[in-house]
Design an enzyme around this catalytic site. Sequence first.
Site, PDB file in Angstrom:
ATOM      1  N   GLY A  12     -14.863  -7.095 -12.253  1.00 40.48           N
ATOM      2  CA  GLY A  12     -15.557  -7.415 -11.000  1.00 40.48           C
ATOM      3  C   GLY A  12     -16.686  -6.440 -10.709  1.00 40.48           C
ATOM      4  CG  ASP A  14     -16.219  -2.943  -5.608  1.00 41.68           C
ATOM      5  OD1 ASP A  14     -17.400  -3.345  -5.570  1.00 41.68           O
ATOM      6  OD2 ASP A  14     -15.508  -2.819  -4.582  1.00 41.68           O
ATOM      7  CB  SER A 128     -11.333  -5.764   3.148  1.00 46.11           C
ATOM      8  OG  SER A 128     -12.338  -6.528   3.763  1.00 46.11           O
ATOM      9  CD  GLU A 130     -13.985 -10.502   6.429  1.00 46.46           C
ATOM     10  OE1 GLU A 130     -13.394 -11.508   6.817  1.00 46.46           O
ATOM     11  OE2 GLU A 130     -15.111 -10.178   6.847  1.00 46.46           O
ATOM     12  CE1 TYR A 152     -10.294 -10.394   0.085  1.00 42.20           C
ATOM     13  CE2 TYR A 152     -11.209  -9.807   2.222  1.00 42.20           C
ATOM     14  CZ  TYR A 152     -10.975  -9.496   0.897  1.00 42.20           C
ATOM     15  OH  TYR A 152     -11.413  -8.288   0.393  1.00 42.20           O
ATOM     16  NE  ARG A 187     -20.870  -8.769  -2.594  1.00 46.74           N
ATOM     17  CZ  ARG A 187     -19.620  -8.758  -2.132  1.00 46.74           C
ATOM     18  NH1 ARG A 187     -18.593  -8.864  -2.957  1.00 46.74           N
ATOM     19  NH2 ARG A 187     -19.402  -8.611  -0.841  1.00 46.74           N
ATOM     20  N   GLY A 188     -21.173 -11.038  -6.986  1.00 45.46           N
ATOM     21  CA  GLY A 188     -20.965 -12.448  -7.314  1.00 45.46           C
ATOM     22  C   GLY A 188     -21.970 -13.324  -6.560  1.00 45.46           C
ATOM     23  CG  PHE A 191     -19.709 -12.340  -2.382  1.00 43.05           C
ATOM     24  CD1 PHE A 191     -18.640 -12.287  -1.488  1.00 43.05           C
ATOM     25  CD2 PHE A 191     -19.433 -12.355  -3.739  1.00 43.05           C
ATOM     26  CE1 PHE A 191     -17.326 -12.230  -1.947  1.00 43.05           C
ATOM     27  CE2 PHE A 191     -18.125 -12.303  -4.203  1.00 43.05           C
ATOM     28  CZ  PHE A 191     -17.069 -12.240  -3.307  1.00 43.05           C
ATOM     29  NE  ARG A 194     -27.413 -11.282  -7.936  1.00 39.96           N
ATOM     30  CZ  ARG A 194     -26.904 -11.241  -9.161  1.00 39.96           C
ATOM     31  NH1 ARG A 194     -25.612 -11.006  -9.334  1.00 39.96           N
ATOM     32  NH2 ARG A 194     -27.677 -11.404 -10.219  1.00 39.96           N
TER      33      ARG A 194
END
Length: 337
Positions: A12, A14, A128, A130, A152, A187-188, A191, A194
């Site tokens: 991933g 990170d 997170s 979140e 999540y 970054r994916g 998100f 990105r």
Amino acid sequence: MTKRALITGITGQDGSYLAEHLLSLGYEVHGLVRRVALEDPARRFQRIAHLLDKVTLHAASLESYPSLFHVVSQVEFSECYHLAAQSFVAESFTDGFSTMNTNINGTHYMLAALRELRPKCRFYFAGSSEMFGKVAETPQTETTRFHPRSPYGISKVAGFELTRNYREAYGMYCSSGLLFNHEGPRRGYEFVTRKITSTAARIKLGLAEELKLGNLEAQRDWGHAKDYVRAMHLMLQQERPDDYVVATGETHTVREFCERAFGEVGLDYREYVKIDERFLRPAEVDLLIGDARKAREELGWEPEYTFAEMIREMVAADLEAAQLEGGRAAHFSASRV
Ligand code: NAP
Ligand code: F7E
């Protein structure tokens, strides 16, 4: 003595930056990857392609305790960075059950395997912002009450509590980072940052016409992933395990991110960004801004990237990728004439 670290989620964003950082510090780095990833290395190992001859990979699944137990039994790790997770908040509304299973049980399995086999191994849990969700106070600190707004976020609260419980119940060295959003060119694409930088670059080169987004008014405290992995490592070097907020202390709206990213390529985002309700969430986290005073004072951690520098780096990387994409498309159509 060489330190040995296990990174779950090494493929991933990170995980790849952390592997680089630990290698630069002289660590022997091991990564946990899914079996399917080993079968498709060109695609699944993109972020760690340049590290493949420097790290040791082990196949396991977060859903399988025996597979994790087996990996932990193989090597005497001194540090474990548990980053693997279903990390996309929107997906957790679509499939909350598998997000919970992977993120909660996966964390519990890792902790249980370490307790059984490597009780002295230091453990980092990827908590997170979140978890703060519908924020009880601003800015958010280590003592701010949790009010997660998505499966999540709930899964991360559970992982955080499990980590704390292993620390308190079994005396293990278990720390959690309460990390606010962090981004970068790895970054994916799903998100928002990105999605914005890659589409702005593609629009600039005539490869896309518009960008569909959801809530432009959401506010996030966005830092750079490279800075944040340094904090993860520092947390495991302290005398005692503890939990730390990692954040820049600045907040910006998604709209402002669009304005700056499109500005980098000389475009006005208002001409290209369209609101699409499919990207709105059933429950939104409206405002996040972290107070990282504890990390600054106790870990000596400071972010190096500014918000503007991070966007500039992301847009530059995406322009380069779009140029390659454009070149390939031109080559393909020329070869068909
Ligand atoms: P990411 O790019 O989505 O990477 C997630 C990693 O988890 C990938 O290596 C993925 O492997 C692995 N993974 C997912 N499901 C798995 C499973 N069932 N079994 C084994 N591995 C699995 O996430 P990130 O941005 O690097 O974030 C790292 C961690 O920090 C995550 O736990 C995330 O929730 C948390 N976090 C991130 C942020 C942020 O802003 N980036 C902020 C706070 C916390 P594949 O490559 O095989 O899919
Ligand atoms: O959304 C809004 C969206 O998906 C940011 C993960 O790394 O950080 C990340 O979670 C904001 C939200 O990240 C679109 O509604 C608008 O308000 O980039 P995101 P996230 O949900 O904040 C935390 C700290 C983590 O732990 C997570 O793992 O942007 N937004 N329009 C949109 N978001 C997306 N993805 N796509 C849109 O079209």
